[in-house]
Design a protein around this motif. Structure first.
Motif, PDB file in Angstrom:
ATOM      1  N   GLU A 106       0.837  -1.201   0.000  1.00  0.00           N
ATOM      2  CA  GLU A 106       0.000   0.000   0.000  1.00  0.00           C
ATOM      3  C   GLU A 106       0.876   1.257   0.000  1.00  0.00           C
ATOM      4  O   GLU A 106       0.606   2.208  -0.742  1.00  0.00           O
ATOM      5  CB  GLU A 106      -0.919   0.000   1.214  1.00  0.00           C
ATOM      6  N   CYS A 107       1.924   1.257   0.808  1.00  0.00           N
ATOM      7  CA  CYS A 107       2.835   2.411   0.846  1.00  0.00           C
ATOM      8  C   CYS A 107       3.493   2.627  -0.507  1.00  0.00           C
ATOM      9  O   CYS A 107       3.600   3.764  -0.986  1.00  0.00           O
ATOM     10  CB  CYS A 107       3.902   2.208   1.928  1.00  0.00           C
ATOM     11  N   ILE A 108       3.909   1.532  -1.127  1.00  0.00           N
ATOM     12  CA  ILE A 108       4.523   1.627  -2.456  1.00  0.00           C
ATOM     13  C   ILE A 108       3.532   2.227  -3.448  1.00  0.00           C
ATOM     14  O   ILE A 108       3.876   3.143  -4.207  1.00  0.00           O
ATOM     15  CB  ILE A 108       5.004   0.235  -2.931  1.00  0.00           C
ATOM     16  N   SER A 109       2.303   1.747  -3.424  1.00  0.00           N
ATOM     17  CA  SER A 109       1.308   2.231  -4.396  1.00  0.00           C
ATOM     18  C   SER A 109       0.942   3.697  -4.163  1.00  0.00           C
ATOM     19  O   SER A 109       0.587   4.403  -5.104  1.00  0.00           O
ATOM     20  CB  SER A 109       0.063   1.351  -4.392  1.00  0.00           C
ATOM     21  N   LEU A 110       1.060   4.171  -2.930  1.00  0.00           N
ATOM     22  CA  LEU A 110       0.789   5.583  -2.646  1.00  0.00           C
ATOM     23  C   LEU A 110       1.964   6.488  -3.015  1.00  0.00           C
ATOM     24  O   LEU A 110       1.769   7.624  -3.441  1.00  0.00           O
ATOM     25  CB  LEU A 110       0.453   5.772  -1.168  1.00  0.00           C
ATOM     26  N   LEU A 111       3.167   5.989  -2.844  1.00  0.00           N
ATOM     27  CA  LEU A 111       4.350   6.840  -3.026  1.00  0.00           C
ATOM     28  C   LEU A 111       4.962   6.783  -4.423  1.00  0.00           C
ATOM     29  O   LEU A 111       5.589   7.745  -4.855  1.00  0.00           O
ATOM     30  CB  LEU A 111       5.412   6.484  -1.979  1.00  0.00           C
ATOM     31  N   GLU A 112       4.789   5.677  -5.132  1.00  0.00           N
ATOM     32  CA  GLU A 112       5.380   5.564  -6.467  1.00  0.00           C
ATOM     33  C   GLU A 112       4.884   6.655  -7.424  1.00  0.00           C
ATOM     34  O   GLU A 112       5.703   7.257  -8.136  1.00  0.00           O
ATOM     35  CB  GLU A 112       5.136   4.169  -7.054  1.00  0.00           C
ATOM     36  N   PRO A 113       3.586   6.983  -7.462  1.00  0.00           N
ATOM     37  CA  PRO A 113       3.159   8.083  -8.339  1.00  0.00           C
ATOM     38  C   PRO A 113       3.815   9.420  -7.963  1.00  0.00           C
ATOM     39  O   PRO A 113       4.129  10.224  -8.847  1.00  0.00           O
ATOM     40  CB  PRO A 113       1.643   8.144  -8.145  1.00  0.00           C
ATOM     41  N   LEU A 114       4.034   9.653  -6.684  1.00  0.00           N
ATOM     42  CA  LEU A 114       4.721  10.883  -6.267  1.00  0.00           C
ATOM     43  C   LEU A 114       6.169  10.889  -6.743  1.00  0.00           C
ATOM     44  O   LEU A 114       6.678  11.918  -7.192  1.00  0.00           O
ATOM     45  CB  LEU A 114       4.687  11.032  -4.744  1.00  0.00           C
ATOM     46  N   ARG A 115       6.826   9.743  -6.630  1.00  0.00           N
ATOM     47  CA  ARG A 115       8.211   9.643  -7.097  1.00  0.00           C
ATOM     48  C   ARG A 115       8.285   9.995  -8.581  1.00  0.00           C
ATOM     49  O   ARG A 115       9.126  10.796  -9.000  1.00  0.00           O
ATOM     50  CB  ARG A 115       8.763   8.240  -6.863  1.00  0.00           C
ATOM     51  N   LEU A 116       7.384   9.437  -9.363  1.00  0.00           N
ATOM     52  CA  LEU A 116       7.366   9.712 -10.801  1.00  0.00           C
ATOM     53  C   LEU A 116       7.061  11.180 -11.087  1.00  0.00           C
ATOM     54  O   LEU A 116       7.676  11.798 -11.961  1.00  0.00           O
ATOM     55  CB  LEU A 116       6.350   8.804 -11.498  1.00  0.00           C
ATOM     56  N   THR A 117       6.133  11.747 -10.336  1.00  0.00           N
ATOM     57  CA  THR A 117       5.771  13.157 -10.517  1.00  0.00           C
ATOM     58  C   THR A 117       6.940  14.075 -10.201  1.00  0.00           C
ATOM     59  O   THR A 117       7.203  15.039 -10.937  1.00  0.00           O
ATOM     60  CB  THR A 117       4.546  13.512  -9.648  1.00  0.00           C
ATOM     61  N   TRP A 118       7.652  13.797  -9.101  1.00  0.00           N
ATOM     62  CA  TRP A 118       8.813  14.626  -8.755  1.00  0.00           C
ATOM     63  C   TRP A 118       9.894  14.531  -9.828  1.00  0.00           C
ATOM     64  O   TRP A 118      10.539  15.523 -10.165  1.00  0.00           O
ATOM     65  CB  TRP A 118       9.371  14.245  -7.395  1.00  0.00           C
ATOM     66  N   HIS A 119      10.088  13.336 -10.393  1.00  0.00           N
ATOM     67  CA  HIS A 119      11.065  13.188 -11.474  1.00  0.00           C
ATOM     68  C   HIS A 119      10.633  13.984 -12.705  1.00  0.00           C
ATOM     69  O   HIS A 119      11.467  14.649 -13.333  1.00  0.00           O
ATOM     70  CB  HIS A 119      11.265  11.716 -11.827  1.00  0.00           C
ATOM     71  N   GLU A 120       9.356  13.929 -13.036  1.00  0.00           N
ATOM     72  CA  GLU A 120       8.853  14.690 -14.186  1.00  0.00           C
ATOM     73  C   GLU A 120       9.013  16.185 -13.955  1.00  0.00           C
ATOM     74  O   GLU A 120       9.420  16.930 -14.853  1.00  0.00           O
ATOM     75  CB  GLU A 120       7.392  14.349 -14.454  1.00  0.00           C
ATOM     76  N   ALA A 121       8.696  16.644 -12.748  1.00  0.00           N
ATOM     77  CA  ALA A 121       8.842  18.069 -12.424  1.00  0.00           C
ATOM     78  C   ALA A 121      10.302  18.485 -12.492  1.00  0.00           C
ATOM     79  O   ALA A 121      10.622  19.579 -12.989  1.00  0.00           O
ATOM     80  CB  ALA A 121       8.264  18.351 -11.035  1.00  0.00           C
ATOM     81  N   ALA A 122      11.192  17.639 -12.017  1.00  0.00           N
ATOM     82  CA  ALA A 122      12.623  17.965 -12.034  1.00  0.00           C
ATOM     83  C   ALA A 122      13.134  18.122 -13.461  1.00  0.00           C
ATOM     84  O   ALA A 122      13.980  18.972 -13.734  1.00  0.00           O
ATOM     85  CB  ALA A 122      13.414  16.886 -11.297  1.00  0.00           C
TER      86      ALA A 122
END
Length: 142
Positions: A106-122
């Protein structure tokens, strides 16, 4: 792996962190957070509880760092992100104490989209020069 190789890797990682921009540091934290959670989940599935616990504890430390460095007043989503960090932190404690790989997932599924979003923003930000350590003995991390 030899002791020299470990020392070289440690020095390389330290230099990478010290020379990283704030945006790069954030993406590095998210990358390591998800690595820890995926390792924890795999260890839980193997019933290797010590490895699972070590990785969950490290992931908790990262979320704690992300939480304490978050300025919730800087943008409209700040409070929501802080709430997510609080929820995920509690879920990781539960995953560890109850040896519950579903909570880790559950933690992975909640945080993985954020990880991808931060990479895209960077990637959208213009390249910034790496911070330079000040001669006064400080590390130059602001």
């Amino acid at each position: 792996m030899t002791m020299g190789t470990n020392a070289q890797r440690s020095r390389y990682n330290r230099d990478a962190v010290l020379s990283a921009t704030p945006v790069r540091l954030l993406t590095m934290l998210y990358d390591r957070l998800l690595l820890d959670l995926n390792r924890a989940e795999a260890a839980q599935q193997r019933q290797d509880w010590q490895i699972a616990s070590d990785n969950l504890l490290h992931a908790q430390a990262i979320v704690s760092e992300l939480s304490t460095s978050l300025n919730v007043d800087a943008w409209d989503g700040g409070e929501g992100l802080f709430s997510l960090y609080t929820y995920v932190s509690t879920a990781m404690v539960s995953a560890n104490t109850h040896r519950d790989s579903a909570r880790t997932r559950e933690c992975i599924s909640l945080l993985e989209p954020l990880r991808l979003t931060w990479h895209e923003a960077a990637e959208l930000l213009p390249a910034a020069p790496a911070p330079i350590a000040r001669l006064s003995g400080e590390l130059g991390i602001g």
